[in-house]
Design a protein around this motif. Structure first.
Motif, mmCIF file in Angstrom:
data_model
loop_
_atom_site.group_PDB
_atom_site.id
_atom_site.type_symbol
_atom_site.label_atom_id
_atom_site.label_comp_id
_atom_site.label_asym_id
_atom_site.label_seq_id
_atom_site.Cartn_x
_atom_site.Cartn_y
_atom_site.Cartn_z
ATOM 1 N N ALA A 33 0.840 -1.205 0.000
ATOM 2 C CA ALA A 33 0.000 0.000 0.000
ATOM 3 C C ALA A 33 0.873 1.252 0.000
ATOM 4 O O ALA A 33 0.578 2.226 -0.712
ATOM 5 C CB ALA A 33 -0.927 -0.002 1.208
ATOM 6 N N LYS A 34 1.970 1.232 0.766
ATOM 7 C CA LYS A 34 2.893 2.371 0.799
ATOM 8 C C LYS A 34 3.522 2.587 -0.577
ATOM 9 O O LYS A 34 3.612 3.717 -1.058
ATOM 10 C CB LYS A 34 3.982 2.121 1.840
ATOM 11 N N GLU A 35 3.947 1.519 -1.222
ATOM 12 C CA GLU A 35 4.531 1.620 -2.559
ATOM 13 C C GLU A 35 3.515 2.122 -3.576
ATOM 14 O O GLU A 35 3.866 2.895 -4.478
ATOM 15 C CB GLU A 35 5.085 0.269 -3.004
ATOM 16 N N ALA A 36 2.272 1.705 -3.438
ATOM 17 C CA ALA A 36 1.216 2.147 -4.362
ATOM 18 C C ALA A 36 0.978 3.645 -4.237
ATOM 19 O O ALA A 36 0.829 4.347 -5.249
ATOM 20 C CB ALA A 36 -0.071 1.377 -4.103
ATOM 21 N N VAL A 37 0.960 4.159 -3.007
ATOM 22 C CA VAL A 37 0.757 5.594 -2.796
ATOM 23 C C VAL A 37 1.938 6.376 -3.364
ATOM 24 O O VAL A 37 1.762 7.404 -4.033
ATOM 25 C CB VAL A 37 0.543 5.898 -1.301
ATOM 26 N N THR A 38 3.156 5.888 -3.130
ATOM 27 C CA THR A 38 4.346 6.551 -3.667
ATOM 28 C C THR A 38 4.314 6.573 -5.190
ATOM 29 O O THR A 38 4.617 7.601 -5.815
ATOM 30 C CB THR A 38 5.619 5.830 -3.177
ATOM 31 N N LEU A 39 3.940 5.469 -5.807
ATOM 32 C CA LEU A 39 3.846 5.410 -7.261
ATOM 33 C C LEU A 39 2.795 6.373 -7.780
ATOM 34 O O LEU A 39 3.011 7.059 -8.785
ATOM 35 C CB LEU A 39 3.527 3.976 -7.711
ATOM 36 N N CYS A 40 1.651 6.449 -7.109
ATOM 37 C CA CYS A 40 0.586 7.355 -7.551
ATOM 38 C C CYS A 40 1.034 8.814 -7.484
ATOM 39 O O CYS A 40 0.758 9.589 -8.399
ATOM 40 C CB CYS A 40 -0.669 7.166 -6.706
ATOM 41 N N ILE A 41 1.738 9.177 -6.422
ATOM 42 C CA ILE A 41 2.216 10.559 -6.292
ATOM 43 C C ILE A 41 3.241 10.860 -7.375
ATOM 44 O O ILE A 41 3.218 11.930 -7.993
ATOM 45 C CB ILE A 41 2.780 10.797 -4.878
ATOM 46 N N THR A 42 4.144 9.922 -7.636
ATOM 47 C CA THR A 42 5.145 10.113 -8.686
ATOM 48 C C THR A 42 4.483 10.243 -10.047
ATOM 49 O O THR A 42 4.807 11.153 -10.825
ATOM 50 C CB THR A 42 6.128 8.924 -8.703
#
Length: 111
Positions: A33-42
């Motif tokens: 979930a943390k990686e998904a949020v980081t990817l979405c922001i990027t």
């Protein structure tokens, strides 16, 4: 498809609970979930930049000119799309972005 994914998640959780590895499943879910949020922001920043550039190119007439040059190729690939349809411009923009290797930039052109 939703049922398939739901079934796989439930089976995975049940299997982990029987094997005593439920804490690892929880940690993996939180990490993902943390990686998904980081990817979405990027991706949001990159998408905003290229969407703006594509809008400028569209207003300048670059997309329309490219679509006219690509008309024979687009007619061959998509014979059911009428000539002059707005979809031709977006398909041409998406193809040009892919040819230039812009990766994520091809997505706003296709949308």
């Amino acid at each position: 498809m939703n049922y398939l994914w739901g079934f796989m998640i439930v089976i995975g959780i049940l299997f982990a609970s029987f094997n005593g590895t439920l804490p690892e499943v929880t940690e993996a879910a939180i990490g993902s979930a943390k990686e998904a949020v980081t990817l979405c922001i990027t991706m949001m920043g990159v998408m905003a930049l290229w969407t703006g550039i594509m809008r400028i190119a569209e207003n300048a007439g670059i997309i329309e000119g490219a679509a006219k040059k690509m008309t024979p190729f687009l007619r061959f690939l998509f014979p059911r799309i009428p000539t002059g349809h707005p979809a031709n411009r977006y398909i041409a923009a998406n193809m040009i972005a892919n040819v230039f290797g812009l990766g994520w930039a091809a997505t706003p052109a296709g949308l």
